[in-house]
Design an enzyme around this catalytic site. Sequence first.
Site, PDB file in Angstrom:
ATOM      1  N   GLU A 102      -1.937  12.322   1.098  1.00 44.90           N
ATOM      2  CA  GLU A 102      -1.036  11.810   2.127  1.00 44.90           C
ATOM      3  C   GLU A 102      -0.310  12.952   2.835  1.00 44.90           C
ATOM      4  O   GLU A 102      -0.102  12.918   4.045  1.00 44.90           O
ATOM      5  CB  GLU A 102      -0.011  10.828   1.524  1.00 44.90           C
ATOM      6  CG  GLU A 102      -0.603   9.497   1.102  1.00 44.90           C
ATOM      7  CD  GLU A 102      -1.242   8.724   2.257  1.00 44.90           C
ATOM      8  OE1 GLU A 102      -0.883   8.967   3.419  1.00 44.90           O
ATOM      9  OE2 GLU A 102      -2.132   7.891   1.995  1.00 44.90           O
TER      10      GLU A 102
ATOM     11  N   TYR B 284       7.373   6.983   4.533  1.00 45.28           N
ATOM     12  CA  TYR B 284       5.946   6.695   4.634  1.00 45.28           C
ATOM     13  C   TYR B 284       5.193   7.112   3.363  1.00 45.28           C
ATOM     14  O   TYR B 284       4.459   6.326   2.761  1.00 45.28           O
ATOM     15  CB  TYR B 284       5.355   7.399   5.874  1.00 45.28           C
ATOM     16  CG  TYR B 284       3.865   7.375   5.846  1.00 45.28           C
ATOM     17  CD1 TYR B 284       3.184   6.234   6.233  1.00 45.28           C
ATOM     18  CD2 TYR B 284       3.139   8.456   5.357  1.00 45.28           C
ATOM     19  CE1 TYR B 284       1.809   6.170   6.146  1.00 45.28           C
ATOM     20  CE2 TYR B 284       1.779   8.408   5.259  1.00 45.28           C
ATOM     21  CZ  TYR B 284       1.115   7.266   5.656  1.00 45.28           C
ATOM     22  OH  TYR B 284      -0.239   7.204   5.544  1.00 45.28           O
TER      23      TYR B 284
ATOM     24  N   ASP C 236       3.332   4.222   9.860  1.00 43.50           N
ATOM     25  CA  ASP C 236       3.058   5.484  10.548  1.00 43.50           C
ATOM     26  C   ASP C 236       2.648   5.150  11.985  1.00 43.50           C
ATOM     27  O   ASP C 236       2.745   3.989  12.412  1.00 43.50           O
ATOM     28  CB  ASP C 236       1.969   6.288   9.806  1.00 43.50           C
ATOM     29  CG  ASP C 236       0.602   5.610   9.856  1.00 43.50           C
ATOM     30  OD1 ASP C 236       0.519   4.449  10.322  1.00 43.50           O
ATOM     31  OD2 ASP C 236      -0.389   6.237   9.444  1.00 43.50           O
TER      32      ASP C 236
END
Length: 353
Positions: free
Chosen positions: A38, A121, A139
């Site tokens: 991520e 996020y 996002d």
Amino acid sequence: MAATSRSFVRRLLRWYSSNARDLPWRRTSEPYRIWVSEVMLQQTRVEAVIPYYERFLRRYPNVAALAAAPEQELLEAWAGLGYYRRARFLQRAAKVITEAHGGEFPRDHAVVRGLPGIGDYTAAAIAGIAFDQPYAVLDGNVMRVLARLESDGRDVLKSATKRALAARAQEWIDSTKPGERGAFNQALMELGATVCTPRSPKCGACPWMKDCRAFAEGNAESLPYKSSRMKTRRVALAVVIVRCRGSLLMRQRPADEQIMPGFWELPYLEGIAADPNQFLELGLLVGPTVGAFKHSITDRLFQCVVYEAKLESRRPADYCWIAPSRMGRLPLTTVTKKALALQEVFCTCVKAE
Ligand code: SF4
């Protein structure tokens, strides 16, 4: 009758099960690996991340290995992905996990959110994918899908709009069942990345087409609305390549620099000082122009001109000679990489991003 949240969830999961791309981080639910992926995917394309992700995990297979990595070595492993603050934050968080949690990745969402460099996020993505917890991700891809579904023309750069979209995404994730949370969050991001794309969305392949207001109104491509961002400032930069017996004059940026601390760079002058004659103060006599390029960092666009130069007096303080053979192993600033790439002789040891 308006479709229920559960109906949205079911259709999206069905679509995802037959359309998900096979990506290395989708073959694991290990929180460390999800976290690394991520962070790498922030500001870097999926295709570009894959080889870095695999190499990085071979080198640092767990939190302890990342926490113990020498900083220079870590930056080398990250070189090419750019935005090096991400690598530094990864390591800072790894150290916290090692020291405060015995090396075990915390399961508590609030604790994960409190780790260095982890925002809403990333915390939500880890919570869902690794621990099947119901936290919605938001996002750019997800905001685009949400704004289009409701034909919401509010400015997505405003916090109030983001909060409203986040609430909608949370409604959906609240109607997922245990075992579906990670897949749902990934499916939503996948839909934005591959179907509900910024240009030419493939609405015919979208599992939500019949409920999409933007599709019905024919205005998908104009959404989401973003107010104009701050103006870009142009800054002149003069960079010099100074050689001595094949080596290059370079310096390492101080550790307290905000941008790229610890990175190596060629001598340069910025702004109104970018007149090449100013290099005389460093004892450098500027020669022919090598080339020019542009480089942007957030709100600044650097217009860089690269010159050859000779050292007329003593080597300036803070600078040293670096042999080309060492260059490929040092973390170099992007401007320096781009400047060196203008001269073919260095193309084998450095690569501009
Ligand atoms: Fe996006 Fe089209 Fe699907 Fe609407 S129908 S969510 S615009 S891909």
